[in-house]
Enzyme design. Sequence first.
Site, PDB file in Angstrom:
ATOM      1  N   SER A 167       1.632 -10.519  -7.262  1.00 26.85           N
ATOM      2  CA  SER A 167       0.437  -9.957  -6.666  1.00 26.85           C
ATOM      3  C   SER A 167       0.606  -8.448  -6.686  1.00 26.85           C
ATOM      4  O   SER A 167       1.623  -7.925  -6.256  1.00 26.85           O
ATOM      5  CB  SER A 167       0.262 -10.452  -5.221  1.00 26.85           C
ATOM      6  OG  SER A 167      -0.845  -9.834  -4.612  1.00 26.85           O
ATOM      7  N   SER A 168      -0.395  -7.741  -7.210  1.00 29.29           N
ATOM      8  CA  SER A 168      -0.284  -6.298  -7.413  1.00 29.29           C
ATOM      9  C   SER A 168      -0.214  -5.547  -6.087  1.00 29.29           C
ATOM     10  O   SER A 168      -0.579  -6.067  -5.033  1.00 29.29           O
ATOM     11  CB  SER A 168      -1.474  -5.786  -8.214  1.00 29.29           C
ATOM     12  OG  SER A 168      -1.530  -6.397  -9.489  1.00 29.29           O
ATOM     13  N   THR A 169       0.218  -4.292  -6.153  1.00 28.57           N
ATOM     14  CA  THR A 169       0.257  -3.462  -4.957  1.00 28.57           C
ATOM     15  C   THR A 169      -1.141  -3.321  -4.376  1.00 28.57           C
ATOM     16  O   THR A 169      -2.135  -3.236  -5.099  1.00 28.57           O
ATOM     17  CB  THR A 169       0.798  -2.059  -5.276  1.00 28.57           C
ATOM     18  OG1 THR A 169      -0.036  -1.450  -6.240  1.00 28.57           O
ATOM     19  CG2 THR A 169       2.212  -2.118  -5.794  1.00 28.57           C
TER      20      THR A 169
END
Length: 440
Positions: free
Chosen positions: A150-152
Amino acid sequence: MNNVPSAAPVTSAVPAPSEPLEGTVRSDPALSAAPFLPPQPAGDTSGAAAARAAMVARLEESGELRPGPVREALLALPRQVLMPQAYVRRSAPDETPPRWDLLDWTRLADRGELLERLHSGDSVAIQHNGEPILGRTVGSRRGGVMTAMSSTMGMTADLLQLLDLRPGQRALDVGTGAGVTAAVACFVCGHDRVVTLDIDPHVTAAARERLSALGYRPTAVTGDGTAGCPDASPYDRVFVSFAVHRVPTALVEQLAPCGRALMTLGTSSPSWPGLAVIDKRPDGTVEAELRAVEFGHRAGAGFDRLFLSASFRDTIATADGWTQRTRLAPPTDTARGMWLALDALYPGLVRHFGAEDLTIGAPHCRSWMRVRAAGHRRWDVTTCGPRDIWAEIQDAAARWREAGEPAAYRIHLDTDDVQRVTSPNGALTWQLLRTPGDSR
């Protein structure tokens, strides 16, 4: 899905959103509806709600999040429902084989650390070596790689605001990951208006089940993200959460008039990504811009990535080379349009962002360059190897200055499937290649 940095921590430096697109709302009664609010899921504890609120507050304080539907979606989204299990790395960055622990929300001993991890704002690893995500056992893993993340949150929030989601729009989320982007799109647009697509069936299955636990039932599809999902097109918004070498034609074709698509464009180097902002006007014509940004999404499946190994970084830091003293200042980090052009004009370079001095290497030929301050307006430039990286930087910088020092370029999607990037004045141009090995 994933986001990249080279050796730097990943946050976001995507430019602020432009004004909302004209004519983006269709004449459909559903478009005036309020954000879709599912019932509060079981297990959303007060501690999780407090951690979520604190994360949103930090994003607001940093300027990455503003009042609006994306903020409301993130404030309402129980991240532990989408990511009830997540990996934390226990080994040092260059330690081999790497070691991870899989934390689980149902284990009270894990809950505090998992809660902190999910709401830190950093990327969150959710899959190891392509494993099934549902039904796996908790424990340690050694070796291998993380294959879904999951991206920042800073980058995700910034991009979703630039995407300008609105109620009732049809949205295509390419690269499902943990389902965070899909959940935000469901909240804003309505879950029956959202398609989320991932190449990994295990990722698709997990996202479908966990989004359903939130009361969202978007269409979840497994397939090649660059091909899109034509059966449910056209889409008002397309969000690609992995880096591509060039703009996928299929995604542009599936974009509705007045639609917008966002994606990271990059080479095999992770150091200088660009953000492609693609708008389709009411008459069906396409305007595409490539913005030089500090951070972008990680490469997708089959993307050949360069990196500086630990041994190569040590060599650059300690080895001798040919040193010259110069009054020519190295380009600043904020001259991102120049660095983006350098990556296109002289591919194969990777920057070591963790080094104290400006340090760049070419892994394929083991060339490297190091620039150190040597007094007032003087620098020592040390180079080694068959490539003169300092000369390449100076050439790219001169051409960038002649082009007016642009921070953004125009992307031309030609009818013969050639994709070109040009500066606003046309003085600087390059071609987007289909694969890293294509000739210029």
